[in-house]
Design an enzyme around this catalytic site. Structure first.
Site, PDB file in Angstrom:
ATOM      1  N   CYS A 249       0.810  -1.219   0.000  1.00  0.00           N
ATOM      2  CA  CYS A 249       0.000   0.000   0.000  1.00  0.00           C
ATOM      3  C   CYS A 249       0.844   1.269   0.000  1.00  0.00           C
ATOM      4  O   CYS A 249       0.318   2.365  -0.206  1.00  0.00           O
ATOM      5  CB  CYS A 249      -0.930   0.009   1.206  1.00  0.00           C
ATOM      6  SG  CYS A 249      -1.819  -1.546   1.436  1.00  0.00           S
ATOM      7  N   HIS A 424      -3.539   7.345   6.208  1.00  0.00           N
ATOM      8  CA  HIS A 424      -3.675   6.042   5.541  1.00  0.00           C
ATOM      9  C   HIS A 424      -5.014   5.417   5.920  1.00  0.00           C
ATOM     10  O   HIS A 424      -5.687   4.842   5.069  1.00  0.00           O
ATOM     11  CB  HIS A 424      -2.518   5.129   5.956  1.00  0.00           C
ATOM     12  CG  HIS A 424      -2.581   3.758   5.368  1.00  0.00           C
ATOM     13  ND1 HIS A 424      -2.539   3.531   4.011  1.00  0.00           N
ATOM     14  CD2 HIS A 424      -2.706   2.529   5.950  1.00  0.00           C
ATOM     15  CE1 HIS A 424      -2.612   2.227   3.774  1.00  0.00           C
ATOM     16  NE2 HIS A 424      -2.728   1.603   4.935  1.00  0.00           N
ATOM     17  N   GLU A 435      -2.311   4.301  13.818  1.00  0.00           N
ATOM     18  CA  GLU A 435      -1.837   5.429  13.030  1.00  0.00           C
ATOM     19  C   GLU A 435      -2.192   6.743  13.725  1.00  0.00           C
ATOM     20  O   GLU A 435      -1.381   7.679  13.732  1.00  0.00           O
ATOM     21  CB  GLU A 435      -2.437   5.414  11.623  1.00  0.00           C
ATOM     22  CG  GLU A 435      -1.929   6.579  10.778  1.00  0.00           C
ATOM     23  CD  GLU A 435      -2.584   6.686   9.411  1.00  0.00           C
ATOM     24  OE1 GLU A 435      -2.151   7.548   8.620  1.00  0.00           O
ATOM     25  OE2 GLU A 435      -3.535   5.927   9.141  1.00  0.00           O
ATOM     26  N   LYS A 455     -10.157   7.256   2.046  1.00  0.00           N
ATOM     27  CA  LYS A 455     -10.688   5.890   1.892  1.00  0.00           C
ATOM     28  C   LYS A 455     -12.110   5.748   2.408  1.00  0.00           C
ATOM     29  O   LYS A 455     -12.785   4.763   2.088  1.00  0.00           O
ATOM     30  CB  LYS A 455      -9.762   4.891   2.600  1.00  0.00           C
ATOM     31  CG  LYS A 455      -8.385   4.776   1.967  1.00  0.00           C
ATOM     32  CD  LYS A 455      -7.524   3.751   2.702  1.00  0.00           C
ATOM     33  CE  LYS A 455      -6.130   3.661   2.122  1.00  0.00           C
ATOM     34  NZ  LYS A 455      -5.311   4.851   2.445  1.00  0.00           N
ATOM     35  N   HIS A 460     -10.130   1.207  -0.315  1.00  0.00           N
ATOM     36  CA  HIS A 460      -8.667   1.108  -0.339  1.00  0.00           C
ATOM     37  C   HIS A 460      -8.194   0.671  -1.724  1.00  0.00           C
ATOM     38  O   HIS A 460      -8.426  -0.464  -2.137  1.00  0.00           O
ATOM     39  CB  HIS A 460      -8.219   0.099   0.728  1.00  0.00           C
ATOM     40  CG  HIS A 460      -6.744   0.093   0.968  1.00  0.00           C
ATOM     41  ND1 HIS A 460      -5.848   0.828   0.228  1.00  0.00           N
ATOM     42  CD2 HIS A 460      -6.000  -0.579   1.896  1.00  0.00           C
ATOM     43  CE1 HIS A 460      -4.623   0.612   0.673  1.00  0.00           C
ATOM     44  NE2 HIS A 460      -4.691  -0.230   1.683  1.00  0.00           N
ATOM     45  N   PHE A 520       1.183  -3.643   3.965  1.00  0.00           N
ATOM     46  CA  PHE A 520       1.549  -4.995   4.364  1.00  0.00           C
ATOM     47  C   PHE A 520       3.065  -5.165   4.212  1.00  0.00           C
ATOM     48  O   PHE A 520       3.672  -4.669   3.266  1.00  0.00           O
ATOM     49  CB  PHE A 520       0.849  -6.023   3.471  1.00  0.00           C
ATOM     50  CG  PHE A 520      -0.560  -6.356   3.904  1.00  0.00           C
ATOM     51  CD1 PHE A 520      -1.254  -5.555   4.771  1.00  0.00           C
ATOM     52  CD2 PHE A 520      -1.191  -7.502   3.413  1.00  0.00           C
ATOM     53  CE1 PHE A 520      -2.548  -5.868   5.165  1.00  0.00           C
ATOM     54  CE2 PHE A 520      -2.482  -7.828   3.793  1.00  0.00           C
ATOM     55  CZ  PHE A 520      -3.163  -7.016   4.672  1.00  0.00           C
TER      56      PHE A 520
END
Length: 533
Positions: A249, A424, A435, A455, A460, A520
């Protein structure tokens, strides 16, 4: 035959750093002394001694002048070296293909209105799957943007990238006439993807089960993650840097930051293959710096297919709020149950400032810098210890906190000046609060700080998310409006709602904006934009 050698000469560090970079790692405060073979014990062997000088720069630095293959030592006092001027990078073009449309400016208008692009999946029968919703692109016109041969055979991620790339060029005013006037050796493309072409791989696997003769000759080329960059470059005849970065990502942010560095720092290019060649040719084989003027960069992904959806279901990451798709993506809301898959592409045109001025380009924002780091901890979760994303210690770690702080250092931006974060925030149970805590650790003392998540409306977009969100960030700077966080109805107990944007768009005089992407594998990335002054 003994190799010829340069006379014993002092050289400035920056010259040798470029000349010998492929062979030696040198710090910029070192000076190198070339010792001729006659001074060595073995005259048949060319030796190099590297000496670290502790005297002042004026006493140790020297310049050399070369003409007709001759190198002459020059006193440092006889010449004044002009100070290095940092090349500045600006954003001059935006291209987007998203669940909210394929026009970057219309896309942002819909974000400001709080429109959701999440709906029932229509591209395939998903009635047996526990997740049946996504940020799916329903229709897309390719006429005049994608050559028929690619439109017929290429995977969606490739088509999305081609369209977004060409729209970014058009938005920047790079017409056919303007393109013909560019130095195409100084124009590059860096568009990445997290997933690549899962469809091409699946088709190849299905074909080989029958016979190798059933394999398509396009199976391998269209599976390559670098093919989007390559095809765009072929179409434009751009011969600068051309490749792809894949970092889950964080892909788009890594591409954008790396592309900017091609413009700022240039490339050290050598046609010599060995140290002996450099000596033999008296450094004439070196092209010290090759800067880029323009870089198309961003990311693209399109895996709303059975294998893509089922794969993320198996990871237990996706929302199952099938009965109410537009409410499914809800970052920082206590009722969130996972992220919603999206698809699309985001491409921005980065341009060297003076180059943009000369051609009269509209400048949306200035790229300030950024950073990327790795948690080195888990395949899908950020670190919890004192070196990770929720670190609350005064140490520089290996996670998201370190990434944001390093981005500030690299860009020369004060943390007090960062008053907008495009987070994010994917709408997962674990990721959102971690986050938030990381951001508050870095910027929580700023009373003007505002934060939102694109998002909540797009889902996403995986490897494309960072670029699409960078476009939203740039548009926020340009318009002075930041988009809402939709579906934030019951805020999580771990967040401070005074920082989060509410259900309506808000006015904000943005000083510096940061866009985060964490992926990831522990990939962390942060990039910074500001109003061009």
């Amino acid at each position: 035959m003994a190799a010829s050698c340069l006379p014993c000469t002092w050289l400035p560090a920056f010259e040798l750093d470029h000349a010998l970079e492929p062979l030696l790692l040198l710090s910029s405060n070192r000076r190198m002394k070339l010792i001729s073979p006659s001074s060595c014990n073995n005259s048949n062997i060319t030796r190099f001694a590297i000496r670290k000088r502790r005297q002042s720069h004026a006493n140790q630095a020297a310049a050399y002048s070369a003409s007709d293959g001759k190198t002459t030592a020059v006193s440092a006092k006889s010449e004044k070296v002009a100070p290095e001027v940092k090349r500045r990078v600006v954003v001059t073009g935006l291209g987007a293909v998203t669940p909210l449309g394929d026009d970057a400016h219309l896309f942002y208008t819909k974000l400001l209105e709080g429109v959701s692009g999440i709906s029932q999946i229509e591209g395939f029968d998903c009635s047996e799957l526990p997740t049946r919703i996504a940020g799916e692109i329903k229709t897309l016109l390719t006429d005049g943007l994608v050559p028929p041969k690619h439109a017929k055979r290429a995977d969606n991620y490739l088509i999305y990238a081609l369209i977004a790339g060409k729209k970014a060029l058009a938005d920047a005013g790079i017409t056919e006439q303007v393109s013909g006037e560019l130095n195409k050796n100084r124009c590059g493309v860096l568009i990445g993807t997290a997933m690549g072409s899962m469809r091409a791989l699946k088709d190849g696997i299905d074909a080989i089960k029958i016979s190798y003769k059933k394999m398509s000759p396009f199976s391998v080329p269209y599976s390559m993650t670098s093919m989007a960059s390559a095809i765009i470059a072929m179409d434009l005849e751009w011969m600068g840097p051309n490749y792809a970065i894949s970092s889950a990502c964080a892909t788009s942010n890594c591409c954008i930051l790396t592309a900017a560095n091609h413009i700022i720092k240039g490339d050290a290019v050598s046609s010599s293959s060995s140290l002996a060649d450099i000596i033999r040719n008296s450094l004439k084989a070196i092209t010290f710096v090759k800067w880029q003027d323009l870089m198309l960069c961003g990311g693209s992904d399109g895996v709303i297919i059975p294998e893509g959806i089922a794969g993320f279901i198996a990871c237990n990451n996706l929302s199952r709020r099938n009965s109410d798709p537009t409410k499914a993506s809800r970052p920082w809301d206590s009722d969130r149950d996972g992220f919603v898959m999206g698809e699309g592409a985001g491409v921005i045109l980065l341009e060297e400032l003076e180059h943009a001025k000369r051609r009269g380009a509209e400048i949306y924002a200035e790229f300030m810098g950024g950073s990327f780091t790795c948690d080195a901890y888990h395949k899908s979760e950020s670190r919890l210890d004192g070196f990770g994303a929720v670190a609350c210690v005064e140490s520089s770690g290996l996670g998201a906190v370190a990434c944001m702080e390093k981005a500030l250092t690299n860009s020369g931006v004060s943390r007090e000046d960062v008053n907008y974060i495009n987070a994010h925030a994917t709408s997962t149970r674990v990721g959102d609060p971690r986050e938030f805590k990381a951001v508050m650790h870095c910027f929580g003392q700023n009373p003007e700080l505002r934060m939102n998540s694109t998002k909540s409306m797009t889902g996403h977009l995986l490897g494309a998310a960072g670029a699409v969100e960078a476009i939203a960030t740039v548009k926020a700077i340009q318009t002075g409006w930041i988009h809402p966080n939709i579906n934030l109805e019951n805020p999580d107990k771990d967040v401070d709602t005074r920082v989060l944007v509410g259900p309506k768009k808000e006015r904000l005089d943005i000083k510096v904006a940061m866009s985060n992407s964490f992926g990831f594998g522990g990939h962390n990335s942060s990039i910074l934009f500001a109003v061009h002054k």
